[in-house]
Design a protein around this motif. Structure first.
Motif, PDB file in Angstrom:
ATOM      1  N   ASP A  81       0.806  -1.220   0.000  1.00 26.02           N
ATOM      2  CA  ASP A  81       0.000   0.000   0.000  1.00 26.02           C
ATOM      3  C   ASP A  81       0.839   1.271   0.000  1.00 26.02           C
ATOM      4  O   ASP A  81       0.296   2.371   0.092  1.00 26.02           O
ATOM      5  N   ARG A 241      -2.410   4.712   6.759  1.00 26.42           N
ATOM      6  CA  ARG A 241      -3.003   3.583   6.043  1.00 26.42           C
ATOM      7  C   ARG A 241      -4.454   3.872   5.661  1.00 26.42           C
ATOM      8  O   ARG A 241      -4.909   3.532   4.568  1.00 26.42           O
ATOM      9  N   ARG A 245      -5.867   3.987   1.831  1.00 27.16           N
ATOM     10  CA  ARG A 245      -6.997   3.145   1.412  1.00 27.16           C
ATOM     11  C   ARG A 245      -8.120   3.995   0.821  1.00 27.16           C
ATOM     12  O   ARG A 245      -8.753   3.606  -0.169  1.00 27.16           O
ATOM     13  N   ALA A 270      -1.856   1.792  -6.525  1.00 30.02           N
ATOM     14  CA  ALA A 270      -1.228   2.179  -5.260  1.00 30.02           C
ATOM     15  C   ALA A 270      -0.235   3.315  -5.473  1.00 30.02           C
ATOM     16  O   ALA A 270      -0.123   4.231  -4.642  1.00 30.02           O
TER      17      ALA A 270
END
Length: 719
Positions: A81, A241, A245, A270
């Protein structure tokens, strides 16, 4: 239980010195205007790496030593990620003390870094796999040179600012630099526990790691000292994170039957999330790390266009930002004129002092027509005329600049010539000094009219005509339509080279063609300007071996006067360039050619760890050999990451027209090795639709899997 102790020495005896930058792999993190480039050890070596904030390198060297030795490298990676940079290390044999010593590999050291809130967070975790406790002497060597990005790239300055003596307290060290622009820039290195010793360049620790037990040290680097802690690290990691996302969830998603191809799609998405900053005007993709981690006009527009069919919100953010920063006055230093769209902006000391024109620079002849082109495409993709109404004054100013520039040329072509020597000599996408040339290798006199820029202007005129028609301004619509038709006729008359069955790269200031076969013509095909017969002839040549290396289309044909596969623009392969060529080739009926180009770029991506660089060398593909990297290419780069989505759209033949509530799919083709592909959650207005492509024998068909909305969306499948 006895401890093994390794003592510090007076002078570090480094067993593994940092490698030269060209021989090491670098790892990148980015968060808005802060980015980090580290080596596999998790160190910074003062070359092309560092921790940068607002185009200034605030942390230039950062080395971890165990007992004055660099640890042994096990592996390094960036998380899928793009939130963490992780290095796995172990100790070298620790010296014999009495009857005990710690063998190599007893300690596992994990260095995990992340960026959040313009700060670097690091957790250094030790785990002792031996049967006895180990007392570990840890040294961290650091420095901050506060160099402007252009200095890091090699620019020399006659004078620099001054640095104060470091400010040291129990658990932090702060370095301060006072620039010639009267701005203070700071770098504070903070720890979760007080070092054994600390000065302005080194922190030392000594701690015990129990047998089969862990030990953790937390470090932060930012503008101000704040005592680092496990809680702060975990809280910042959770926020980073979540933010990543959220960016990746935006827009439609693609699910392919091939795992490797899906991995490329996921990594590209990503990387785009990594490079996209949430600005007050909306999401904006920064161009690339390390050299172009800032808003660029051309790069962002093309990236937004690549993603438009999947995620139109990116285009909206780009258009809003560029409209806000549209030029309002004439400046030869900045190559600015009223109505012109920005090329790039910088926040470093050198730009602030006008040592360079890039604090806000407008030296791109193509950015303004591309801006209008994107607005027209956005309106068709979304039907969002309310936003177009907000944008309309900026669009009119941009169109007026295009007309004003074109009026200086007898044939109505857009052209460029820099205002001052400090500006860019070439102002198209191939902006290196030697990228535009005549067939004999000589440099053309300006003003220069590039072939692809005329295509962008043609499409901009058509976009203005279509938008004016939607706004029920028929007089304006007729005006722009006539401008488009006149420009189309002039390009066909002046750029077409009958002996080559191809278009010239450019016209010089005397109207003489630069009779060089270049990939720029693929961009012209993308705009739809060429007549069908000529467009098809040009498309077929782009697929010939002299252009196509096997990995992708070269920027100029092999055998050209300045052809060099190792050059920046004269024979290399740029993924975004290949994608635009593929879209143009498909437009003129060469659908299998687009599939071929997608296959070559996909196979190149597999050799680059599924992350396409800004460019790579244009050597011919050879059996059992990988593509050759360009040593200082940006990685990741936004329009390289976005290229897979444009290539895929060209193969699938999908076009979304929200204004007509229509999705057209023309002669769909599937990537090599993919039998099923789903495009989920295509949205516009109140509509949401999923479309599945399926290979059945030698044919590819498409069908609607699901749709929601006030009435059915028409899907026109043209096999």
């Amino acid at each position: 239980m006895m401890n093994t102790l390794l003592s510090f020495e007076e002078t570090p005896a480094v067993s593994q010195s940092p490698p030269e930058p060209s021989f090491q792999k670098l790892f990148v993190l980015m968060e808005d205007d802060t980015f980090l480039v580290v080596d596999a050890f998790g160190d910074l070596n003062g070359h092309d790496d560092g921790l940068f904030h607002h185009d200034t390198r605030i942390l230039s060297c950062y080395h971890l030593f165990l007992a004055n030795q660099r640890p042994s490298l096990l592996s390094a990676t960036v998380s899928q990620d793009n939130v963490y940079a992780i290095s796995h290390l172990t100790n070298h044999p620790l010296p014999l003390l009495g009857d005990t010593f710690t063998p190599q590999g007893a300690l596992h050291i994990e260095r995990k870094k992340l960026l959040w809130g313009s700060r670097m967070f690091e957790r250094i975790r030790f785990f002792n796999y031996s049967d006895q406790a180990v007392t570990v002497p840890l040294g961290l060597h650091f420095s901050g040179d506060f160099r402007d990005m252009f200095e890091v790239r090699g620019q020399q300055r006659p004078m620099r600012g001054t640095q104060d003596a470091p400010d040291i307290n129990e658990w932090s060290a702060t370095l301060r630099y006072y620039g010639l622009d009267k701005q203070q820039r700071c770098m504070a290195l903070s720890f979760s526990e007080a070092p054994l010793s600390l000065d302005g360049s080194q922190a030392t620790f000594e701690f015990e790691v129990g047998a089969h037990a862990p030990y953790e040290l937390y470090i932060e680097v930012g503008m101000q000292p704040i005592q680092a802690s496990r809680v702060r690290f975990r809280r910042s990691a959770a926020k980073a994170r979540w933010a990543m996302r959220k960016k990746q969830r935006s827009g439609a998603h693609i699910k392919a039957s091939g795992r490797l191809f899906q991995g490329w799609l996921d990594k590209s998405r990503a990387d785009l999330a990594l490079l996209t900053s949430e600005l007050p005007t909306g999401p904006y993709p920064y161009a690339g790390v390390p050299w172009y981690s800032t808003p660029f006009g051309r790069d962002a527009i093309i990236t937004a266009y690549q993603l438009l069919w999947l995620n139109p919100q990116l285009a909206r953010g780009v258009l809003a930002y560029l409209a806000l920063h549209q030029a309002k006055e004439v400046s030869t230093f900045r190559d600015a004129e009223p109505g012109k769209i920005m090329h790039e902006t910088r926040k470093g000391e050198m730009s602030s002092l006008n040592e360079l024109p890039f604090s806000r620079y407008y030296g791109g002849v193509d950015t303004t027509p591309l801006f209008v082109l994107l607005a027209g495409a956005y309106a068709k993709r979304t039907g969002d005329m309310a936003f177009i109404e907000e944008l309309w004054p900026a669009l009119e100013r941009a169109a007026q600049w295009i007309e004003g520039n074109a009026s200086k040329n007898p044939d109505g072509f857009l052209s460029y010539a820099r205002g001052e020597e400090s500006g860019l000599a070439n102002q198209g996408w191939k902006d290196s000094h030697d990228s535009i040339f005549h067939a004999d290798g000589s440099s053309p006199e300006g003003p220069i009219a590039l072939v692809e820029v005329q295509g962008y202007a043609y499409r901009a005129y058509l976009s203005m005509a279509e938008l004016a028609e939607t706004r029920e301004d028929r007089q304006a619509a007729q005006h722009w339509q006539q401008r488009a038709e006149a420009l189309q006729e002039a390009v066909e008359r002046c750029f077409w080279l009958e002996d080559k069955h191809f278009y010239a790269l450019a016209l010089d200031g005397n109207g003489k063609p630069c009779a060089v076969n270049a990939s720029n013509v693929g961009h012209l095909l993308f705009t739809g300007l060429p007549a069908p017969k000529r467009g098809k002839l040009a498309a077929q040549q782009l697929l010939e071996r002299s252009f196509d290396s096997g990995w992708g289309i070269r920027t100029v044909v092999a055998g050209s006067a300045r052809f060099n596969p190792m050059s920046y623009h004269n024979g290399s392969i740029w993924p975004h360039d290949v994608a635009l060529c593929a879209a143009g080739i498909a437009r003129y009926g060469e659908h299998t050619g687009s599939v071929h180009l997608l296959a070559g770029i996909f196979e190149a991506a597999a050799h680059f760890g599924m992350r396409l660089p800004e460019l790579f060398c244009g050597f011919d593909r050879a059996p059992s050999e990988a593509p050759t990297a360009y040593p200082v290419a940006c990685l990741p780069q936004a329009w390289a990451a976005g290229s897979v989505f444009m290539l895929l759209q060209a193969c699938l033949g999908i076009n979304i027209d929200a204004q007509q509530c229509l999705i057209t799919i023309t002669a769909p083709q599937m990537p090599t090795g993919i039998d099923r592909l789903e495009v989920r959650h295509i949205t516009f207005g109140e509509h949401c639709i999923d479309i599945t492509f399926q290979r059945i024998g030698s044919r590819v068909t498409a069908y609607v899997e699901r749709q929601e909305g006030p009435h059915p969306v028409k899907v026109d499948l043209r096999l």
